[in-house]
Design an enzyme around this catalytic site. Structure first.
Site, PDB file in Angstrom:
ATOM      1  CE  LYS A 118       0.011  -4.604   3.000  1.00  0.00           C
ATOM      2  NZ  LYS A 118      -0.357  -5.937   2.450  1.00  0.00           N
TER       3      LYS A 118
ATOM      4  CB  THR B 227      -0.895  -0.003   1.263  1.00  0.00           C
ATOM      5  OG1 THR B 227      -1.521   1.255   1.391  1.00  0.00           O
ATOM      6  CG2 THR B 227      -0.099  -0.281   2.537  1.00  0.00           C
TER       7      THR B 227
HETATM    8  P1  NAD Z   1      -9.772  -7.234   2.126  1.00  0.00           P
HETATM    9  O1  NAD Z   1      -9.794  -6.943   3.588  1.00  0.00           O
HETATM   10  O2  NAD Z   1     -10.974  -6.936   1.301  1.00  0.00           O
HETATM   11  O3  NAD Z   1      -9.428  -8.773   1.888  1.00  0.00           O
HETATM   12  C1  NAD Z   1      -8.444  -9.447   2.617  1.00  0.00           C
HETATM   13  C2  NAD Z   1      -8.607 -10.943   2.357  1.00  0.00           C
HETATM   14  O4  NAD Z   1      -7.576 -11.624   3.082  1.00  0.00           O
HETATM   15  C3  NAD Z   1      -9.953 -11.506   2.842  1.00  0.00           C
HETATM   16  O5  NAD Z   1     -10.478 -12.385   1.878  1.00  0.00           O
HETATM   17  C4  NAD Z   1      -9.587 -12.254   4.110  1.00  0.00           C
HETATM   18  O6  NAD Z   1     -10.434 -13.362   4.380  1.00  0.00           O
HETATM   19  C5  NAD Z   1      -8.158 -12.703   3.798  1.00  0.00           C
HETATM   20  N1  NAD Z   1      -7.362 -12.934   5.023  1.00  0.00           N
HETATM   21  C6  NAD Z   1      -7.238 -12.090   6.085  1.00  0.00           C
HETATM   22  N2  NAD Z   1      -6.457 -12.656   7.014  1.00  0.00           N
HETATM   23  C7  NAD Z   1      -6.075 -13.874   6.521  1.00  0.00           C
HETATM   24  C8  NAD Z   1      -5.243 -14.918   7.011  1.00  0.00           C
HETATM   25  N3  NAD Z   1      -4.657 -14.823   8.210  1.00  0.00           N
HETATM   26  N4  NAD Z   1      -5.043 -16.006   6.241  1.00  0.00           N
HETATM   27  C9  NAD Z   1      -5.639 -16.096   5.013  1.00  0.00           C
HETATM   28  N5  NAD Z   1      -6.440 -15.153   4.508  1.00  0.00           N
HETATM   29  C10 NAD Z   1      -6.653 -14.043   5.250  1.00  0.00           C
HETATM   30  O7  NAD Z   1      -8.487  -6.483   1.570  1.00  0.00           O
HETATM   31  P2  NAD Z   1      -8.259  -5.708   0.185  1.00  0.00           P
HETATM   32  O8  NAD Z   1      -8.737  -4.334   0.315  1.00  0.00           O
HETATM   33  O9  NAD Z   1      -8.727  -6.578  -0.919  1.00  0.00           O
HETATM   34  O10 NAD Z   1      -6.658  -5.666   0.181  1.00  0.00           O
HETATM   35  C11 NAD Z   1      -5.895  -6.747  -0.338  1.00  0.00           C
HETATM   36  C12 NAD Z   1      -4.422  -6.409  -0.239  1.00  0.00           C
HETATM   37  O11 NAD Z   1      -4.150  -5.216  -0.966  1.00  0.00           O
HETATM   38  C13 NAD Z   1      -3.946  -6.152   1.183  1.00  0.00           C
HETATM   39  O12 NAD Z   1      -2.666  -6.690   1.317  1.00  0.00           O
HETATM   40  C14 NAD Z   1      -3.906  -4.624   1.297  1.00  0.00           C
HETATM   41  O13 NAD Z   1      -2.937  -4.215   2.223  1.00  0.00           O
HETATM   42  C15 NAD Z   1      -3.528  -4.264  -0.124  1.00  0.00           C
HETATM   43  N6  NAD Z   1      -3.984  -2.926  -0.583  1.00  0.00           N
HETATM   44  C16 NAD Z   1      -5.300  -2.568  -0.459  1.00  0.00           C
HETATM   45  C17 NAD Z   1      -5.718  -1.326  -0.961  1.00  0.00           C
HETATM   46  C18 NAD Z   1      -7.168  -0.897  -0.868  1.00  0.00           C
HETATM   47  O14 NAD Z   1      -7.477   0.259  -1.193  1.00  0.00           O
HETATM   48  N7  NAD Z   1      -8.104  -1.748  -0.473  1.00  0.00           N
HETATM   49  C19 NAD Z   1      -4.797  -0.473  -1.559  1.00  0.00           C
HETATM   50  C20 NAD Z   1      -3.453  -0.873  -1.646  1.00  0.00           C
HETATM   51  C21 NAD Z   1      -3.069  -2.108  -1.168  1.00  0.00           C
HETATM   52  O1  DAU Z   2      -4.127   4.003   0.454  1.00  0.00           O
HETATM   53  C1  DAU Z   2      -4.343   2.627   0.358  1.00  0.00           C
HETATM   54  C2  DAU Z   2      -5.176   2.174   1.525  1.00  0.00           C
HETATM   55  O2  DAU Z   2      -6.493   2.666   1.304  1.00  0.00           O
HETATM   56  C3  DAU Z   2      -5.206   0.663   1.712  1.00  0.00           C
HETATM   57  O3  DAU Z   2      -3.909   0.210   2.024  1.00  0.00           O
HETATM   58  C4  DAU Z   2      -6.168   0.269   2.835  1.00  0.00           C
HETATM   59  O4  DAU Z   2      -6.255  -1.146   2.917  1.00  0.00           O
HETATM   60  C5  DAU Z   2      -7.527   0.833   2.519  1.00  0.00           C
HETATM   61  O5  DAU Z   2      -8.415   0.563   3.574  1.00  0.00           O
HETATM   62  C6  DAU Z   2      -7.442   2.349   2.290  1.00  0.00           C
HETATM   63  O6  DAU Z   2      -7.129   3.040   3.518  1.00  0.00           O
HETATM   64  P1  DAU Z   2      -7.852   4.431   3.917  1.00  0.00           P
HETATM   65  O7  DAU Z   2      -7.771   4.575   5.370  1.00  0.00           O
HETATM   66  O8  DAU Z   2      -7.377   5.541   3.062  1.00  0.00           O
HETATM   67  O9  DAU Z   2      -9.372   4.050   3.435  1.00  0.00           O
HETATM   68  P2  DAU Z   2     -10.791   4.278   4.123  1.00  0.00           P
HETATM   69  O10 DAU Z   2     -11.822   3.907   3.094  1.00  0.00           O
HETATM   70  O11 DAU Z   2     -10.883   3.652   5.455  1.00  0.00           O
HETATM   71  O12 DAU Z   2     -10.834   5.849   4.325  1.00  0.00           O
HETATM   72  C7  DAU Z   2     -10.681   6.739   3.225  1.00  0.00           C
HETATM   73  C8  DAU Z   2     -10.695   8.155   3.777  1.00  0.00           C
HETATM   74  O13 DAU Z   2     -12.012   8.429   4.287  1.00  0.00           O
HETATM   75  C9  DAU Z   2      -9.762   8.363   4.955  1.00  0.00           C
HETATM   76  O14 DAU Z   2      -9.241   9.678   4.896  1.00  0.00           O
HETATM   77  C10 DAU Z   2     -10.658   8.217   6.172  1.00  0.00           C
HETATM   78  C11 DAU Z   2     -11.992   8.741   5.680  1.00  0.00           C
HETATM   79  N1  DAU Z   2     -13.207   8.118   6.279  1.00  0.00           N
HETATM   80  C12 DAU Z   2     -13.282   6.750   6.316  1.00  0.00           C
HETATM   81  C13 DAU Z   2     -14.394   6.133   6.853  1.00  0.00           C
HETATM   82  C14 DAU Z   2     -14.480   4.625   6.915  1.00  0.00           C
HETATM   83  C15 DAU Z   2     -14.241   8.912   6.712  1.00  0.00           C
HETATM   84  O15 DAU Z   2     -14.177  10.158   6.626  1.00  0.00           O
HETATM   85  N2  DAU Z   2     -15.359   8.291   7.238  1.00  0.00           N
HETATM   86  C16 DAU Z   2     -15.467   6.939   7.342  1.00  0.00           C
HETATM   87  O16 DAU Z   2     -16.503   6.454   7.875  1.00  0.00           O
END
Ligand code: NAD
Ligand code: DAU
Length: 358
Positions: A168, A139
């Site tokens: 991370k 991330t």
């Molecule tokens: P998510 O929370 O939607 O999914 C995570 C998945 O991992 C789930 O299916 C969960 O069951 C599985 N998991 C959790 N713990 C586990 C364990 N101990 N063993 C096996 N499986 C397990 O997450 P996401 O948003 O899809 O993110 C996926 C990856 O991408 C993560 O590594 C996150 O750090 C990275 N990432 C996410 C974002 C974002 O915006 N969502 C951005 C950049 C990087």
């Molecule tokens: O930047 C990449 C990351 O983006 C990933 O690594 C993370 O897994 C993913 O969860 C996300 O993190 P953020 O903290 O940026 O995402 P989130 O959707 O939780 O929040 C986005 C922005 O909105 C952040 O500034 C917090 C704000 N927020 C979030 C929630 C849940 C609110 O204002 N209200 C809310 O209820």
């Protein structure tokens, strides 16, 4: 067999494939690459959902294994049974707010789990690293927070602020250390905020869609001035495909949407899209916006310089944000059963703990 399983296909282990981004990556690889067998290892935590992949049931090049990446015996066994050649590691605890209330699970899965996978790869691949790859998905949050200007490059120093981003960052360091110490071929990518179908409604965009739909307050932390750089999830999956196939070993690639939004501006635009989709009067949904207590240690701004992956691998995001947001809203409106199933049970308890005193 030298690198191929009994079906003569290369086996790729994708961890966390039942989650948000993982499910898009698994679908892309299963549908596009008949020459691979995709093994999806997922613990099915609250964030993992096999419904995300129901369309792949019966695909001959796809297997699901329910299990924990911290379970050494299971992971070692999986590498041997399936002759795993390459890993795309997405499994993680991913929500910053949960890391603030329960850091230990993030340390366990994100750090210990990554090391368990690295050890298994090291053992299984000890005779030769040829055609092997450990691809770690990370991330932009590891870089910390930007001020009003500037962008995160691959050379930006790490400065994580939440237990999530610190876990991370730690896993990124360990992956690189296993390359430098043991020679495991690794690649890392660091991506900005994803949005799109199948995202669990604890994250800002799906949470806001769900609340607007149900006429509930839309919680905006602090003054809503924080900035995030949003990328449609399928564009991230396309970037992962490119890095997996063409990325250079030991390199890092930043992935981002060139798409910065202040939270409050994003939520206002989303409210306006929802008004149109729900035939509400313009301005109706925006009345639900509620400013609440800020997140502890809330990073002000994330923004990615994606120049390296664009120049070296030819990747660019394909969707404009307006179109991506429309698609996302349509998906949530058309998949009320999915939303209903993931917001029953644990979600209600999480939601009231997270928001009732804000
Ligand atoms: P998510 O929370 O939607 O999914 C995570 C998945 O991992 C789930 O299916 C969960 O069951 C599985 N998991 C959790 N713990 C586990 C364990 N101990 N063993 C096996 N499986 C397990 O997450 P996401 O948003 O899809 O993110 C996926 C990856 O991408 C993560 O590594 C996150 O750090 C990275 N990432 C996410 C974002 C974002 O915006 N969502 C951005 C950049 C990087
Ligand atoms: O930047 C990449 C990351 O983006 C990933 O690594 C993370 O897994 C993913 O969860 C996300 O993190 P953020 O903290 O940026 O995402 P989130 O959707 O939780 O929040 C986005 C922005 O909105 C952040 O500034 C917090 C704000 N927020 C979030 C929630 C849940 C609110 O204002 N209200 C809310 O209820």
């Amino acid at each position: 067999m030298s690198g191929q399983n009994m079906n003569n296909k290369v086996s790729i282990l994708i961890t966390g494939g039942a989650g948000f981004i993982g499910s898009h990556v698994v679908r892309r690889f299963v549908q596009k690459y008949a020459q691979y067998t995709i093994i999806n290892l997922d613990k099915l935590t609250y964030a993992g959902n096999l419904e995300n992949l129901s369309d792949l049931q019966g695909s001959p090049n796809y297997r699901f294994v329910k299990g924990d990446i911290c379970d050494e015996a299971l992971v070692e066994n999986l590498f041997h049974t399936h002759d795993i050649h390459k890993v795309i590691h997405l499994a993680a605890e991913s929500h910053v707010d949960r890391s603030i209330s329960n850091p230990m699970e993030f340390i366990r899965t994100n750090i210990v789990g990554t090391v368990v996978l690295l050890n298994a790869a090291r053992n299984a691949w000890k005779n030769s690293f040829a055609d092997r790859l450990f691809y770690h998905i990370s991330t932009d949050e590891v870089y910390g927070s930007l001020g009003e200007t500037g962008l995160f490059t691959e050379d930006t120093s790490y400065d994580p602020h939440s237990p999530y981003s610190a876990s991370k960052a730690s896993s990124d360091h360990l992956v690189r250390a296993y390359h430098d110490t043991y020679g495991i071929p690794v690649v890392v990518s660091n991506c900005s905020n994803n949005y799109g179908p199948n995202q669990f409604p604890e994250k800002l965009i799906p949470l806001a869609i769900h609340n607007i739909l149900n006429n509930r307050p839309v919680p905006v932390y602090g003054s809503g001035e924080n900035v995030r750089d949003w990328l449609y999830v399928e564009d991230h999956a396309a970037a992962i495909d490119l890095v997996f196939h063409a990325g250079k070993v030991a390199e890092t690639y930043n992935i981002g949407g060139h798409n910065e939004w202040k939270n409050i501006d994003l939520i206002r635009m989303l409210c306006s899209v929802m008004d149109r989709k729900l035939n509400r009067q313009e301005g109706e949904s925006a009345k639900l916006i509620t400013f609440v207590k800020d997140r502890a240690g809330h990073d002000l701004r994330y923004a990615i310089d994606a120049g390296k992956i664009e120049r070296e691998l030819g990747w660019t995001p394909s969707l404009q944000f307006e179109e991506g947001l429309e698609r996302t809203v349509d998906w949530y409106l058309n998949n009320s059963e999915w939303i209903r199933s993931v917001t029953s049970g644990e979600y209600t308890e999480y939601y009231s703990k997270q928001y009732e005193h804000r």
